[in-house]
Design a protein around this motif. Structure first.
Motif, short mmCIF file in Angstrom:
data_model
loop_
_atom_site.label_atom_id
_atom_site.label_comp_id
_atom_site.label_asym_id
_atom_site.label_seq_id
_atom_site.Cartn_x
_atom_site.Cartn_y
_atom_site.Cartn_z
N GLY A 72 -13.20 30.81 99.69
CA GLY A 72 -12.68 30.05 100.83
C GLY A 72 -11.33 29.41 100.56
O GLY A 72 -10.60 29.08 101.49
N GLY A 73 -11.00 29.24 99.31
CA GLY A 73 -9.73 28.63 98.96
C GLY A 73 -9.11 29.30 97.75
O GLY A 73 -9.73 30.12 97.09
N GLN A 74 -7.88 28.94 97.48
CA GLN A 74 -7.15 29.55 96.37
C GLN A 74 -6.86 28.56 95.25
O GLN A 74 -6.03 28.80 94.39
N ALA A 79 -11.97 28.80 92.02
CA ALA A 79 -12.24 29.86 91.04
C ALA A 79 -13.21 29.39 89.97
O ALA A 79 -14.13 30.12 89.59
N LEU A 80 -13.04 28.16 89.50
CA LEU A 80 -13.95 27.63 88.48
C LEU A 80 -15.37 27.48 89.01
O LEU A 80 -16.34 27.76 88.29
N GLY A 81 -15.51 27.07 90.26
CA GLY A 81 -16.83 26.98 90.87
C GLY A 81 -17.50 28.33 90.97
O GLY A 81 -18.70 28.48 90.69
N MET A 86 -21.44 32.39 88.82
CA MET A 86 -21.71 33.72 88.27
C MET A 86 -22.27 33.63 86.85
O MET A 86 -23.14 34.40 86.46
N ALA A 87 -21.79 32.67 86.08
CA ALA A 87 -22.31 32.48 84.72
C ALA A 87 -23.78 32.06 84.75
O ALA A 87 -24.54 32.36 83.82
N ALA A 88 -24.19 31.39 85.82
CA ALA A 88 -25.58 30.93 85.94
C ALA A 88 -26.50 32.00 86.52
O ALA A 88 -27.70 31.80 86.59
#
Length: 102
Positions: A72-74, A79-81, A86-88
């Motif tokens: 939704g944003g750049q 990106a960290l979220g 994905m890591a979880a």
């Protein structure tokens, strides 16, 4: 890096668990010289590590699915979220950031 280092790397890419004795024979070095070269390649970061390649079908995951996700944003926080989510998720094996027109 020379031709022998290149041979060592090719052999290790094919068979990462090869013994030092076998590797030395394949690249034409004494075992001690071969080990020194492998250790130098590891220390310099050329060899980043060793890993097991798994047969996912035998683990019940024989399907590979590619999914395109738009954030939704750049912002870096966006990106960290996404990376944290994905890591979880243990079923996610890889993520790639692809840019350009769809």
């Amino acid at each position: 890096m020379d031709a022998i280092d290149s041979k060592i790397l090719r052999e290790l890419e094919v068979e990462g668990r090869i013994s030092n004795l076998q590797l030395a024979e394949r690249v034409g070095l004494s075992p001690s010289a071969c080990l020194r070269r492998v250790q130098a390649l590891e220390a310099s970061g050329v060899i980043k590590g060793y890993r097991a390649v798994l047969d996912r079908t035998k683990l019940g995951a024989g399907v590979t699915i590619f999914v395109m996700v738009g954030l939704g944003g750049q912002l870096k926080a966006d990106a960290l979220g996404f990376e944290a989510a994905m890591a979880a998720a243990p079923e996610v094996r890889e993520c790639h950031n692809v840019t350009g027109a769809v």
